[in-house]
Structures are given as structure tokens and as C-alpha cells.
Design an enzyme around this catalytic site. Structure first.
Site, PDB file in Angstrom:
ATOM      1  N   GLU A 104       5.997  -7.857   9.494  1.00  0.00           N
ATOM      2  CA  GLU A 104       6.897  -6.768   9.129  1.00  0.00           C
ATOM      3  C   GLU A 104       6.203  -5.411   9.203  1.00  0.00           C
ATOM      4  OE1 GLU A 104      10.161  -8.829   6.331  1.00  0.00           O
ATOM      5  OE2 GLU A 104       8.257  -8.537   5.348  1.00  0.00           O
ATOM      6  N   CYS A 117       4.007   1.904   7.559  1.00  0.00           N
ATOM      7  CA  CYS A 117       3.159   0.906   6.913  1.00  0.00           C
ATOM      8  C   CYS A 117       3.088  -0.296   7.862  1.00  0.00           C
ATOM      9  CB  CYS A 117       3.828   0.546   5.585  1.00  0.00           C
ATOM     10  SG  CYS A 117       2.986  -0.743   4.684  1.00  0.00           S
ATOM     11  N   CYS A 124      -1.955 -13.795   5.069  1.00  0.00           N
ATOM     12  CA  CYS A 124      -3.188 -13.257   4.507  1.00  0.00           C
ATOM     13  C   CYS A 124      -3.905 -14.385   3.778  1.00  0.00           C
ATOM     14  CB  CYS A 124      -2.877 -12.120   3.526  1.00  0.00           C
ATOM     15  SG  CYS A 124      -4.354 -11.271   2.924  1.00  0.00           S
ATOM     16  N   CYS A 128      -4.111 -12.960  -3.293  1.00  0.00           N
ATOM     17  CA  CYS A 128      -3.941 -12.188  -4.528  1.00  0.00           C
ATOM     18  C   CYS A 128      -2.738 -12.760  -5.275  1.00  0.00           C
ATOM     19  CB  CYS A 128      -3.749 -10.712  -4.225  1.00  0.00           C
ATOM     20  SG  CYS A 128      -5.217  -9.989  -3.449  1.00  0.00           S
ATOM     21  N   CYS A 131       1.031 -11.276  -4.848  1.00  0.00           N
ATOM     22  CA  CYS A 131       1.445 -10.740  -3.543  1.00  0.00           C
ATOM     23  C   CYS A 131       2.205 -11.785  -2.727  1.00  0.00           C
ATOM     24  CB  CYS A 131       0.217 -10.264  -2.772  1.00  0.00           C
ATOM     25  SG  CYS A 131       0.602  -9.686  -1.119  1.00  0.00           S
ATOM     26  N   GLY A 172      -1.364  -8.610   5.403  1.00  0.00           N
ATOM     27  CA  GLY A 172      -2.722  -8.886   5.858  1.00  0.00           C
ATOM     28  C   GLY A 172      -3.782  -7.982   5.263  1.00  0.00           C
ATOM     29  N   GLU A 173      -5.023  -8.385   5.463  1.00  0.00           N
ATOM     30  CA  GLU A 173      -6.179  -7.621   4.986  1.00  0.00           C
ATOM     31  C   GLU A 173      -6.852  -6.991   6.207  1.00  0.00           C
ATOM     32  OE1 GLU A 173      -7.840  -6.506   2.228  1.00  0.00           O
ATOM     33  OE2 GLU A 173      -9.237  -5.772   3.733  1.00  0.00           O
ATOM     34  N   SER A 226      -7.617  -1.900  -3.484  1.00  0.00           N
ATOM     35  CA  SER A 226      -6.717  -2.593  -4.410  1.00  0.00           C
ATOM     36  C   SER A 226      -7.532  -3.144  -5.568  1.00  0.00           C
ATOM     37  CB  SER A 226      -6.007  -3.729  -3.663  1.00  0.00           C
ATOM     38  OG  SER A 226      -5.186  -3.172  -2.666  1.00  0.00           O
ATOM     39  N   LEU A 227      -7.618  -2.381  -6.636  1.00  0.00           N
ATOM     40  CA  LEU A 227      -8.500  -2.763  -7.747  1.00  0.00           C
ATOM     41  C   LEU A 227      -7.768  -3.702  -8.721  1.00  0.00           C
ATOM     42  CD1 LEU A 227     -11.383  -2.307  -8.716  1.00  0.00           C
ATOM     43  CD2 LEU A 227     -10.574  -0.347 -10.031  1.00  0.00           C
ATOM     44  N   CYS A 346       5.910  -2.622  -1.598  1.00  0.00           N
ATOM     45  CA  CYS A 346       4.563  -3.211  -1.605  1.00  0.00           C
ATOM     46  C   CYS A 346       4.604  -4.643  -2.075  1.00  0.00           C
ATOM     47  CB  CYS A 346       3.662  -2.520  -2.621  1.00  0.00           C
ATOM     48  SG  CYS A 346       3.266  -0.882  -2.235  1.00  0.00           S
TER      49      CYS A 346
HETATM   50  N1  SAH Z   1      -4.721  -6.372   1.925  1.00  0.00           N
HETATM   51  C1  SAH Z   1      -4.677  -4.975   1.695  1.00  0.00           C
HETATM   52  C2  SAH Z   1      -3.385  -4.291   2.148  1.00  0.00           C
HETATM   53  C3  SAH Z   1      -2.059  -4.961   1.876  1.00  0.00           C
HETATM   54  S1  SAH Z   1      -1.244  -4.816   0.341  1.00  0.00           S
HETATM   55  C4  SAH Z   1      -4.940  -4.681   0.235  1.00  0.00           C
HETATM   56  O1  SAH Z   1      -5.050  -5.603  -0.548  1.00  0.00           O
HETATM   57  O2  SAH Z   1      -5.099  -3.510  -0.107  1.00  0.00           O
HETATM   58  C5  SAH Z   1      -0.888  -3.153  -0.021  1.00  0.00           C
HETATM   59  C6  SAH Z   1      -0.858  -2.902  -1.538  1.00  0.00           C
HETATM   60  O3  SAH Z   1       0.267  -3.536  -2.186  1.00  0.00           O
HETATM   61  C7  SAH Z   1      -2.096  -3.461  -2.225  1.00  0.00           C
HETATM   62  O4  SAH Z   1      -2.593  -2.571  -3.181  1.00  0.00           O
HETATM   63  C8  SAH Z   1      -1.537  -4.693  -2.896  1.00  0.00           C
HETATM   64  O5  SAH Z   1      -2.376  -5.142  -3.920  1.00  0.00           O
HETATM   65  C9  SAH Z   1      -0.190  -4.197  -3.353  1.00  0.00           C
HETATM   66  N2  SAH Z   1       0.713  -5.277  -3.733  1.00  0.00           N
HETATM   67  C10 SAH Z   1       0.679  -6.552  -3.314  1.00  0.00           C
HETATM   68  N3  SAH Z   1       1.674  -7.261  -3.886  1.00  0.00           N
HETATM   69  C11 SAH Z   1       2.363  -6.415  -4.681  1.00  0.00           C
HETATM   70  C12 SAH Z   1       3.531  -6.561  -5.483  1.00  0.00           C
HETATM   71  N4  SAH Z   1       4.179  -7.712  -5.572  1.00  0.00           N
HETATM   72  N5  SAH Z   1       3.962  -5.462  -6.157  1.00  0.00           N
HETATM   73  C13 SAH Z   1       3.326  -4.285  -6.014  1.00  0.00           C
HETATM   74  N6  SAH Z   1       2.240  -4.089  -5.238  1.00  0.00           N
HETATM   75  C14 SAH Z   1       1.756  -5.148  -4.575  1.00  0.00           C
END
Ligand code: SAH
Length: 371
Positions: A104, A117, A124, A128, A131, A172-173, A226-227, A346
Site C-alpha cells: 500500500e 507514504c 515486515c 512490533c 502494527c 516494512g522496515e 519508532s521509540l 499509521c
Molecule cells: N518500520 C518503520 C516504518 C513503518 S511504520 C518503523 O517502524 O518506523 C510507521 C510508524 O507507524 C511507526 O512509528 C510505527 O511504529 C507506527 N505504527 C505502527 N502501527 C501503528 C498503529 N497501529 N497505530 C499507530 N501507529 C502505528
């Protein structure tokens, strides 16, 4: 039409794709077929400034050359399976990348900018906990053509509106697909291609530390990290790559990265999960980690997806978290969810997947430590 009934194509037999090829390699390609090096510039202008991917339309190339290129190479974009428009102007494309995999791409218009985006992998592996993409598992790295193809396709369909910013925050990362992402970043910045400035291209990472350090020397674009948790104990659960590269190591790499960026800071993303990481105590711990550093915080209200076990923090909790950071002198913003009516926000990007292998880093890390 329900998404599940969409037919995904099988992988296409490969011709050399000129899309996403680094400028130097394009020059070399033309030299190898006894053409002048400036052909590379011509093709780049067609592809990245006029979004033309049909050799037949490239009128400044001779017709024998056009024919030869069409026989030898491909400029194919991933076919569009579905287009969706949100009430707030957000647009989403579902793209076929073959072998029952779809990715997407999302466009988010704002008064002063238009942000695309893009996805860097089908699925991925980082797993996490909150996600949707991670939940789907990992299939494969996208090629440079598939990554940059998203920008070409969206640019063409959005014209005359312009894409002013590109963020690697789709599926993806990106730093786990470094080899294919880097040429795309170079072309996004190249004046003979998209010509965006470094601060308008953002790589978002869950914390692939060695590649953060590599990116610092290869191409110092904007970095988002993404902390999502201020302690290793909590982050180990939410972002499993933390078990490999814990917070102290990650932050050290971030401050090194920031040294090469003059006055720019690193954005730390923090998704607010009800009762999990959203207390004022968490905010104070986060403040301790980031205060007096080149850092700003982007708080993301959690976007739910069907299988998710988390809930979004209530508004007063979000406000208190934000206020604690602000009172401590940290720049923090709360991200407004965009396109949630079309599952474009996101963490909601899951593509359409059949048989995606569940390769999950979390499982592997747990497996390794318990054996
Ligand atoms: N892999 C990369 C980029 C993809 S995610 C990363 O981890 O940064 C882009 C952002 O969306 C990241 O900060 C991720 O942690 C956040 N994200 C993922 N799932 C989410 C959700 N369900 N609600 C809000 N943010 C989310």
C-alpha cells in the site's frame, strides 16, 4: 468489490528495470549499448519529471532506440488493484507486487504540503506488537523499481498536485532493505529526478542501528525513530528489535546521526497505547532520555486494526502525556489520524496477503534466548 476477491497476479518474468536504477548505472547501461551517456538524463527526465513510463511517448529518442529499449528493459509500475479516497482527501493505492502479495501507498494532502507514504517491503519481519503490517508477517524486500514506482505512479495520478515530501512509513522496515532503499533515496534527492531536499525525505526505522550509522554517511536525510517506550523492559515487548539493539545503543546512534545534520533534530515516534506506555511516569522517563538532545517527539494515537489487542489512550491521557513533555522543554506534537476511514492511518497498512510466511523477528529472538 470486497478486497479478498481481488485477483493477484503471479510474478512477472524479469527484464532489467531502468526504474530506480542509480544515475551512474543508467549512464553505464547506455554506454554498454553504444549510446551517449546523456541518454540517461533524457530517460530520467521522462520518468521522474513527467512520469512517462511508455517508451513510445519518449519523443526525443529515435524510434530504433525506443524499440531496442522496450525489448531489453522494463519501466513497469506495480499494477493498481484498488484506489481509495478518504473524506479528508487522503488517498490510498493497493498495488500488486506478484506472487499473491500486495502493498500500500498513501498520499496525505495538507494545506502547505503533500506527503507520500511509501512501502519498502511486502510485510515486515520486525513484529512490533501494535502494527498491522507486522501482524501479517514478512514476505520479501521490494525492489528499487517497486519502491520508486510508487512515487512515479502517485505523482502521475495526483498531477497537477505535487508530492512535496516522501516518508518511508508505509509497510516494512526501510533499513532492513537498505540495498534497495538507498538508490531510491538518491533519486528522490537528485535534481535530475525528483529534486526533493533532504529534510523532505524521511526514513522511519524501528531501530536497525548498524544501518542508521551507515545512512549517516551515505545520505543524511531526515530520520524518524519508532521509540514507543522509555525502558528496555517495555520496549522489548512492544518493539522486539530492542532485544538486539537496546535503547542506549539506539540513542547513541541517533545522536551520532544528528551530528551530521546541522540544526535538524531526529523525530521520535511514540504510539500511545491505553494503560501500556501512556502514563505521566512514562512521559517523565521519556523526557529524561531525550531532553537537551536534538530530538522532537511525535505522539501517535494508536490506530486499531481488527486483530489488535490494544486500545487508543483516552484524550485526557494523551493531553497529560504531551503536557509533561512540553513542560520539560521537549518539542512534542500529537499526530492527527488521517485516512482512518480507508484504513490508511499509521500501522493499518496490511496490504492483501495470501500465504505470507510468518517470519517474525520476535519469535526468532525469543527462540534464540530460550535455547
Ligand atoms: N518500520 C518503520 C516504518 C513503518 S511504520 C518503523 O517502524 O518506523 C510507521 C510508524 O507507524 C511507526 O512509528 C510505527 O511504529 C507506527 N505504527 C505502527 N502501527 C501503528 C498503529 N497501529 N497505530 C499507530 N501507529 C502505528
Amino acid at each position: 468489490m470486497p478486497a479478498d476477491s481481488l485477483t493477484l497476479s503471479q510474478p512477472r518474468p524479469g527484464k532489467l528495470s531502468l526504474l530506480g536504477l542509480p544515475a551512474a548505472n543508467l549512464v553505464e547501461f547506455f554506454e554498454n549499448i553504444d549510446e551517449k551517456p546523456y541518454r540517461a538524463r533524457q530517460i530520467m527526465r521522462w520518468l521522474y519529471q513527467r512520469y512517462v513510463t511508455d517508451y513510445g511517448e519518449m519523443t526525443d529518442l529515435s524510434s530504433p532506440l525506443r524499440k531496442q529499449l522496450a525489448e531489453m528493459t522494463s519501466l513497469a509500475l506495480p499494477p493498481v488493484l484498488k484506489r481509495e479516497h478518504s473524506d479528508d482527501g487522503t488517498r490510498k493505492w493497493l498495488l500488486d507486487v506478484g506472487a499473491n502479495q500486495a502493498i500500500e501507498t498513501v498520499y496525505i494532502p495538507e494545506p502547505d504540503r503533500g506527503t507520500l507514504c511509501i512501502s519498502s517491503q511486502a510485510g515486515c519481519a520486525l513484529d512490533c506488537a501494535f502494527c498491522a503490517t507486522g501482524y501479517q508477517g514478512f514476505n520479501r524486500n521490494l525492489t528499487s523499481a517497486e519502491i520508486l514506482g510508487q512515487v512515479v505512479l502517485a505523482s502521475r495520478e495526483l498531477a497537477p498536485a505535487k508530492i512535496t515530501n516522501v516518508v518511508f512509513m508505509g509497510m516494512g522496515e526501510p533499513l532492513a532493505n537498505y540495498r534497495n532503499v538507498l538508490p531510491v533515496v538518491h533519486l528522490l534527492l537528485d535534481d535530475q529526478a525528483f529534486g526533493l531536499s533532504r529534510r523532505r525525505v524521511t526514513i522511519s526505522t524501528a531501530g536497525v542501528v548498524p544501518h542508521i550509522l551507515k545512512l549517516a554517511t551515505d545520505c543524511n536525510v531526515a530520520l524518524a525513530v519508532s521509540l514507543h517506550a522509555p525502558t528496555d523492559e517495555l520496549r522489548d515487548r512492544l518493539v522486539p528489535i530492542n532485544r538486539v539493539h537496546p535503547i542506549a545503543e539506539l540513542l547513541e546512534a541517533c545522536w551520532k546521526y544528528a551530528e551530521g545534520q546541522a540544526s535538524r533534530s531526529i523525530t521520535f515516534e511514540y504510539v500511545l497505547l491505553d494503560g501500556v506506555n501512556d502514563s505521566v511516569a512514562h512521559a517523565r522517563q521519556l523526557l529524561k532520555l531525550l531532553r537537551h538532545k536534538p530530538a522532537k517527539v511525535n505522539l501517535i494515537p494508536f490506530n486499531a486494526f481488527p486483530e489488535s489487542e490494544f486500545r487508543c489512550s483516552p484524550q485526557p491521557v494523551i493531553d497529560a502525556f504531551w503536557q509533561t513533555l512540553r513542560n520539560g522543554g521537549l518539542i512534542a506534537t500529537v499526530r492527527r489520524p488521517r485516512g482512518d476511514d480507508i484504513a490508511a492511518a499509521c500501522g493499518q497498512l496490511a496490504g492483501r496477503v495470501r500465504d505470507r510466511q510468518r517470519v517474525r523477528l520476535g519469535d526468532r529472538v525469543i527462540g534464540a534466548s530460550s535455547s
